[in-house]
Structures are given as structure tokens and as C-alpha cells.
Design a protein around this motif. Structure first.
Motif, PDB file in Angstrom:
ATOM      1  N   LYS A 100       0.821  -1.226   0.000  1.00 39.16           N
ATOM      2  CA  LYS A 100       0.000   0.000   0.000  1.00 39.16           C
ATOM      3  C   LYS A 100       0.845   1.263   0.000  1.00 39.16           C
ATOM      4  CE  LYS A 100      -0.497  -0.106   5.060  1.00 39.16           C
ATOM      5  NZ  LYS A 100      -1.444  -0.236   6.187  1.00 39.16           N
ATOM      6  N   ARG A 101       2.118   1.145   0.400  1.00 38.36           N
ATOM      7  CA  ARG A 101       2.992   2.322   0.415  1.00 38.36           C
ATOM      8  C   ARG A 101       3.527   2.675  -0.972  1.00 38.36           C
ATOM      9  NH1 ARG A 101       6.880   1.201   5.689  1.00 38.36           N
ATOM     10  NH2 ARG A 101       5.353   1.766   7.291  1.00 38.36           N
ATOM     11  N   VAL A 102       3.441   1.725  -1.893  1.00 41.05           N
ATOM     12  CA  VAL A 102       4.096   1.926  -3.190  1.00 41.05           C
ATOM     13  C   VAL A 102       3.051   1.945  -4.299  1.00 41.05           C
ATOM     14  CG1 VAL A 102       5.870   1.071  -4.772  1.00 41.05           C
ATOM     15  CG2 VAL A 102       6.164   0.782  -2.310  1.00 41.05           C
ATOM     16  N   LYS A 103       2.646   3.170  -4.659  1.00 38.66           N
ATOM     17  CA  LYS A 103       1.691   3.375  -5.744  1.00 38.66           C
ATOM     18  C   LYS A 103       2.444   3.840  -6.988  1.00 38.66           C
ATOM     19  CE  LYS A 103      -2.264   4.525  -2.778  1.00 38.66           C
ATOM     20  NZ  LYS A 103      -1.673   4.029  -1.534  1.00 38.66           N
ATOM     21  N   PRO A 104       1.834   3.725  -8.159  1.00 39.01           N
ATOM     22  CA  PRO A 104       2.494   4.202  -9.375  1.00 39.01           C
ATOM     23  C   PRO A 104       2.990   5.641  -9.231  1.00 39.01           C
ATOM     24  CG  PRO A 104       0.548   2.946  -9.948  1.00 39.01           C
ATOM     25  CD  PRO A 104       0.538   3.075  -8.457  1.00 39.01           C
ATOM     26  N   GLY A 105       4.230   5.851  -9.627  1.00 38.29           N
ATOM     27  CA  GLY A 105       4.851   7.173  -9.514  1.00 38.29           C
ATOM     28  C   GLY A 105       5.763   7.324  -8.317  1.00 38.29           C
ATOM     29  N   VAL A 106       5.628   6.428  -7.326  1.00 35.27           N
ATOM     30  CA  VAL A 106       6.470   6.499  -6.126  1.00 35.27           C
ATOM     31  C   VAL A 106       7.903   6.083  -6.468  1.00 35.27           C
ATOM     32  CG1 VAL A 106       6.916   5.370  -3.889  1.00 35.27           C
ATOM     33  CG2 VAL A 106       4.623   6.213  -4.442  1.00 35.27           C
ATOM     34  N   THR A 107       8.880   6.811  -5.901  1.00 37.73           N
ATOM     35  CA  THR A 107      10.292   6.497  -6.113  1.00 37.73           C
ATOM     36  C   THR A 107      10.869   5.842  -4.857  1.00 37.73           C
ATOM     37  OG1 THR A 107      10.584   8.337  -7.648  1.00 37.73           O
ATOM     38  CG2 THR A 107      12.573   7.445  -6.643  1.00 37.73           C
ATOM     39  N   LEU A 108      11.636   4.762  -5.054  1.00 43.19           N
ATOM     40  CA  LEU A 108      12.290   4.049  -3.963  1.00 43.19           C
ATOM     41  C   LEU A 108      13.797   4.226  -4.080  1.00 43.19           C
ATOM     42  CD1 LEU A 108      10.272   0.701  -4.242  1.00 43.19           C
ATOM     43  CD2 LEU A 108       9.701   2.723  -2.889  1.00 43.19           C
ATOM     44  N   ARG A 109      14.469   4.092  -2.938  1.00 41.76           N
ATOM     45  CA  ARG A 109      15.924   4.246  -2.917  1.00 41.76           C
ATOM     46  C   ARG A 109      16.544   3.094  -2.141  1.00 41.76           C
ATOM     47  NH1 ARG A 109      16.130   8.758  -0.296  1.00 41.76           N
ATOM     48  NH2 ARG A 109      17.034   8.003   1.669  1.00 41.76           N
ATOM     49  N   PHE A 110      17.635   2.538  -2.676  1.00 43.81           N
ATOM     50  CA  PHE A 110      18.343   1.428  -2.041  1.00 43.81           C
ATOM     51  C   PHE A 110      19.830   1.771  -1.964  1.00 43.81           C
ATOM     52  CE2 PHE A 110      14.891  -0.016  -4.746  1.00 43.81           C
ATOM     53  CZ  PHE A 110      14.103  -0.750  -3.872  1.00 43.81           C
ATOM     54  N   GLY A 111      20.456   1.368  -0.855  1.00 46.84           N
ATOM     55  CA  GLY A 111      21.903   1.545  -0.734  1.00 46.84           C
ATOM     56  C   GLY A 111      22.349   2.985  -0.870  1.00 46.84           C
ATOM     57  N   ASP A 112      21.773   3.899  -0.068  1.00 48.59           N
ATOM     58  CA  ASP A 112      22.150   5.319  -0.102  1.00 48.59           C
ATOM     59  C   ASP A 112      21.991   5.939  -1.477  1.00 48.59           C
ATOM     60  OD1 ASP A 112      22.792   5.311   2.619  1.00 48.59           O
ATOM     61  OD2 ASP A 112      24.832   4.596   2.218  1.00 48.59           O
ATOM     62  N   GLY A 113      21.028   5.427  -2.235  1.00 49.20           N
ATOM     63  CA  GLY A 113      20.720   6.026  -3.524  1.00 49.20           C
ATOM     64  C   GLY A 113      21.519   5.490  -4.688  1.00 49.20           C
ATOM     65  N   ARG A 114      22.376   4.514  -4.441  1.00 45.63           N
ATOM     66  CA  ARG A 114      23.130   3.926  -5.549  1.00 45.63           C
ATOM     67  C   ARG A 114      22.192   3.249  -6.552  1.00 45.63           C
ATOM     68  NH1 ARG A 114      27.690  -0.827  -5.376  1.00 45.63           N
ATOM     69  NH2 ARG A 114      28.268  -0.674  -7.571  1.00 45.63           N
ATOM     70  N   LEU A 115      21.067   2.761  -6.025  1.00 47.46           N
ATOM     71  CA  LEU A 115      20.035   2.156  -6.859  1.00 47.46           C
ATOM     72  C   LEU A 115      18.717   2.830  -6.523  1.00 47.46           C
ATOM     73  CD1 LEU A 115      19.340  -0.157  -8.884  1.00 47.46           C
ATOM     74  CD2 LEU A 115      18.883  -1.600  -6.886  1.00 47.46           C
ATOM     75  N   ARG A 116      18.036   3.326  -7.554  1.00 52.14           N
ATOM     76  CA  ARG A 116      16.721   3.943  -7.381  1.00 52.14           C
ATOM     77  C   ARG A 116      15.728   3.197  -8.253  1.00 52.14           C
ATOM     78  NH1 ARG A 116      16.117   8.700  -9.355  1.00 52.14           N
ATOM     79  NH2 ARG A 116      14.901   9.793  -7.759  1.00 52.14           N
ATOM     80  N   ALA A 117      14.456   3.326  -7.914  1.00 47.28           N
ATOM     81  CA  ALA A 117      13.421   2.628  -8.676  1.00 47.28           C
ATOM     82  C   ALA A 117      12.139   3.439  -8.653  1.00 47.28           C
ATOM     83  CB  ALA A 117      13.172   1.243  -8.102  1.00 47.28           C
ATOM     84  N   VAL A 118      11.420   3.427  -9.758  1.00 49.69           N
ATOM     85  CA  VAL A 118      10.130   4.103  -9.868  1.00 49.69           C
ATOM     86  C   VAL A 118       9.058   3.049 -10.122  1.00 49.69           C
ATOM     87  CG1 VAL A 118       8.759   5.781 -11.153  1.00 49.69           C
ATOM     88  CG2 VAL A 118      11.201   6.188 -10.791  1.00 49.69           C
ATOM     89  N   CYS A 119       8.000   3.083  -9.342  1.00 51.89           N
ATOM     90  CA  CYS A 119       6.865   2.183  -9.566  1.00 51.89           C
ATOM     91  C   CYS A 119       6.096   2.662 -10.794  1.00 51.89           C
ATOM     92  CB  CYS A 119       5.955   2.161  -8.343  1.00 51.89           C
ATOM     93  SG  CYS A 119       4.481   1.139  -8.564  1.00 51.89           S
ATOM     94  N   THR A 120       5.938   1.778 -11.773  1.00 57.21           N
ATOM     95  CA  THR A 120       5.277   2.160 -13.021  1.00 57.21           C
ATOM     96  C   THR A 120       3.894   1.539 -13.197  1.00 57.21           C
ATOM     97  OG1 THR A 120       6.389   0.333 -14.193  1.00 57.21           O
ATOM     98  CG2 THR A 120       7.497   2.483 -14.189  1.00 57.21           C
ATOM     99  N   GLY A 121       3.500   0.656 -12.271  1.00 59.19           N
ATOM    100  CA  GLY A 121       2.179   0.054 -12.411  1.00 59.19           C
ATOM    101  C   GLY A 121       1.940  -1.049 -11.403  1.00 59.19           C
ATOM    102  N   VAL A 122       0.699  -1.564 -11.401  1.00 61.22           N
ATOM    103  CA  VAL A 122       0.267  -2.626 -10.484  1.00 61.22           C
ATOM    104  C   VAL A 122      -0.087  -3.859 -11.311  1.00 61.22           C
ATOM    105  CG1 VAL A 122      -1.400  -3.288  -8.706  1.00 61.22           C
ATOM    106  CG2 VAL A 122      -0.610  -0.909  -8.860  1.00 61.22           C
ATOM    107  N   THR A 123       0.388  -5.036 -10.893  1.00 61.45           N
ATOM    108  CA  THR A 123       0.092  -6.275 -11.614  1.00 61.45           C
ATOM    109  C   THR A 123      -1.290  -6.792 -11.235  1.00 61.45           C
ATOM    110  OG1 THR A 123       0.915  -7.852  -9.974  1.00 61.45           O
ATOM    111  CG2 THR A 123       2.557  -6.823 -11.423  1.00 61.45           C
ATOM    112  N   ASP A 124      -1.810  -7.725 -12.027  1.00 67.33           N
ATOM    113  CA  ASP A 124      -3.123  -8.306 -11.743  1.00 67.33           C
ATOM    114  C   ASP A 124      -3.144  -9.009 -10.396  1.00 67.33           C
ATOM    115  OD1 ASP A 124      -4.013  -7.399 -14.184  1.00 67.33           O
ATOM    116  OD2 ASP A 124      -3.720  -9.319 -15.213  1.00 67.33           O
ATOM    117  N   ALA A 125      -1.978  -9.549  -9.980  1.00 70.72           N
ATOM    118  CA  ALA A 125      -1.896 -10.289  -8.717  1.00 70.72           C
ATOM    119  C   ALA A 125      -1.559  -9.387  -7.528  1.00 70.72           C
ATOM    120  CB  ALA A 125      -0.847 -11.394  -8.841  1.00 70.72           C
TER     121      ALA A 125
END
Length: 342
Positions: A100-125
Motif C-alpha cells: 500500500k505504500r508503493v503506488k504508481p509514480g512512487v520512487t524508492l531508494r536502495f543503498g544510499d541512492g546507488r540504486l533507485r526505482a520508480v513504480c510504473t504500475g500494479v500487476t493483476d496479482a
């Protein structure tokens, strides 16, 4: 057919939390699928139980360090991401906790920002599609920041992550190990070859199907998630020759079973070099065309995996074998003991 027909009583203490110090020291329940007779062995006895000319099919997939712990960039709230399947490029299908915390458009950060990720959608499951952003080589970053994705019923991290890999793992891409293969050591594999057992390999990258519980009330209503498989030409030739000569084909693990039965149907009763996606769902009533035997671990109640082994040996035969395994204190699930069905 009701899903709760595949339920059974399992004491929690029989769920193996750690691998044994020696891979090959597991126990082995040998089940005769025609008579229902049960025999108790050590795993090393598999060398005596198989015969020269048998073909043993192993899944050589390798588990990715697919569990990433990070935060939401805006709020710092903690999130956990499990990589399931690469869609294309840097886009992946994932499971996220808490979702529930991660909706489309939300940005995540891993390892002090060395890896970032953007949620682009929700799967059927209910999973999430994620696009990663980074500098460098993704697999190297994942090796640094990712953790081994152990099943949820295992409460502790492993001292040695390699114990959640088979000794013959080669092709990285799985979100879970093909656990029936965890019992093999190089010495056992060599002893089997010395006896004349033929070892051959397929690849199936284990994905969401392993983590997704059956939520339908009726078995027929459950939808399997597609997983990528590959069969090399060499393996196809070995299997076709074995079939022609009437020799046994024995699959190591349900992933190998699903791959072999998928291929033989796509190739009109024969094996051929191919790759693709399979969502084959094997449950009682299924007519096996590829295999003559199966090595597998002991599975979760009401899971698609216990349905698969029930299809092969008969539901009542399997449920009786599971009751006997509980009575004899066999260890269950990923790090547990094994069952050989011949």
C-alpha cells in the motif's frame, strides 16, 4: 475438486529452518506410486535406488539476490522489494511489502541512492512493476545490495547463502531455489554417473508461483503465474533416446516436471530444443507424458506443489505418505528431507 482436500496437519517444529551441515545427510522417503508402499532411507541411498540408464533431469537455474531493502524517497518509510521477473531492460515485475505504500509514480531508494526505482504500475496479482535507475552494471549492484530471497516460513538469514543454491546452479534468474536439488553433492552426482545414470539439465526460473498461495476454493479456479523455461538440444536428444529405448526419465523437483510436461505437449509428444513461458498447472486428473519418476521435497498444505505430486502418485497415496512422514518426523519444505516417487 476442493483445495482443502489437500490440507494436512503439520506440527510447526517439523518446518526446517536451516539446512543440515551436510547437504546429503537428509532423509529420503521412497514411495512406490503403484502400490503405495513406503520405504525409509538416507538421501545417499538414491545411488542404489536408481539404475543404469535412468535419466535424471535437473534444473540448473540460479537464485538471484532478489530481496532488496530500501525506503520511499519522499518519506523514508521502509519497503521491501522482491524481484520476480525481468520484463525488458530495467523494468521488472516485483512483490513489494507493504504494497500500500508503493503506488504508481512512487520512487524508492536502495543503498544510499546507488540504486533507485520508480513504480510504473500494479500487476493483476497485486505486485508492482518497477523501473530501476542506476550507474554501472545492474547485476553487480544487485550482488552488493540484494539478499537471498528465503521463503517466508524461514525466520533466519543463512550463514552461507550458497546453501540456498544447488551445486550445479548456472543460469541466474530465479526468485527461489529448486529445492529438491539442494540435497545433491558433487560426490553423489559423480557416483550416479559412475553407476550409469545419465544427468541432463533444463532451466526454469522460479517466480511468483512459488510465493503465491492458492486463494480459490476450487482447484480448477486457480491461475498459475508464467515462468521462463529453456530446454537445450542436448537434453532433448537424451530424453528422446531414453523414451525410444524405454528407459526411465526422473525429474528432480516440480520445476523440472513442469518444464518437461510443457515441452512434450508443445512438441507433439517428443522433446525438442525450445524456450518460452509456461503456466502449466498440474493437479489430479492430469495425464503425464514426459516423466516416469520424481524427486521432490515435502510441500505446504493446500499448495499447487502438493497438488502436482498428488496428480503423479494419487491424492490418497500422497496424503498417506505425508501422514507417515509427519509420524516419522521428516523435515518439511525448502531445507527439509526428500521424497522419491518411482
Amino acid at each position: 475438486m476442493r483445495v482443502d482436500e489437500f490440507d494436512f496437519e503439520l506440527p510447526e517444529e517439523l518446518i526446517a529452518q536451516k539446512p543440515l551441515p551436510d547437504r546429503a545427510s537428509s532423509r529420503l522417503l521412497h514411495l512406490d506410486r503403484q502400490t503405495g508402499a513406503i520405504f525409509h532411507h538416507q538421501f545417499t541411498d538414491i545411488v542404489q535406488l536408481l539404475t543404469a540408464g535412468d535419466v535424471l533431469v535437473l534444473n540448473d537455474t540460479k537464485v538471484m539476490p532478489a530481496r532488496l531493502l530500501g525506503v520511499k524517497e519522499e518519506t523514508g518509510a521502509k519497503v521491501e522489494v522482491l524481484l520476480l521477473k525481468q520484463i525488458e531492460g530495467d523494468s521488472w515485475e516485483t512483490l513489494v511489502k507493504p504494497a500500500k505504500r508503493v503506488k504508481p509514480g512512487v520512487t524508492l531508494r536502495f543503498g544510499d541512492g546507488r540504486l533507485r526505482a520508480v513504480c510504473t504500475g500494479v500487476t493483476d496479482a497485486g505486485g508492482r512493476y518497477i523501473r530501476f535507475e542506476y550507474q554501472g552494471i545492474f547485476q553487480e549492484i544487485l550482488a552488493e545490495l540484494g539478499q537471498m530471497p528465503l521463503p517466508p516460513y524461514i525466520k533466519e538469514q543463512l550463514d552461507d547463502p550458497d546453501r540456498y543454491q544447488t551445486v550445479y546452479a548456472r543460469h541466474e534468474g530465479s526468485a527461489a531455489a529448486p529445492t529438491a536439488g539442494l540435497h545433491f553433492t558433487p560426490a553423489i552426482l559423480q557416483a550416479l554417473e559412475d553407476k550409469g545414470v545419465i544427468l541432463t539439465y533444463i532451466t526454469l526460473h522460479v517466480g511468483l508461483g512459488t510465493f503465491r498461495p492458492v486463494q480459490a476454493e476450487r482447484v480448477e479456479e486457480h491461475q498459475m503465474h508464467a515462468e521462463f523455461f529453456q530446454m537445450p538440444q542436448e537434453t532433448a536428444q537424451v530424453l528422446n533416446q531414453a523414451k525410444a529405448e524405454g528407459r526411465r526419465i526422473i525429474a528432480v523437483g516440480t520445476t523440472s516436471v513442469r518444464t518437461l510436461e510443457t515441452v512434450v505437449r508443445a512438441q507433439n509428444g517428443r522433446f525438442g530444443a525450445c524456450s518460452g513461458w509456461t503456466d502449466i498447472f498440474i493437479y489430479p486428473g492430469f495425464r503425464f507424458q514426459a516423466i516416469d519418476g520424481m524427486l521432490t521435497n515435502f510441500h505446504l498444505p493446500k499448495s499447487t506443489l502438493i497438488m502436482l505430486v498428488s496428480a503423479f502418485a494419487g491424492k490418497e497415496t500422497i496424503m498417506q505418505a505425508y501422514r507417515e512422514a509427519v509420524k516419522q518426523r521428516y523435515r518439511f519444505f525448502s531445507f527439509g528431507d526428500a521424497m522419491l516417487i518411482l
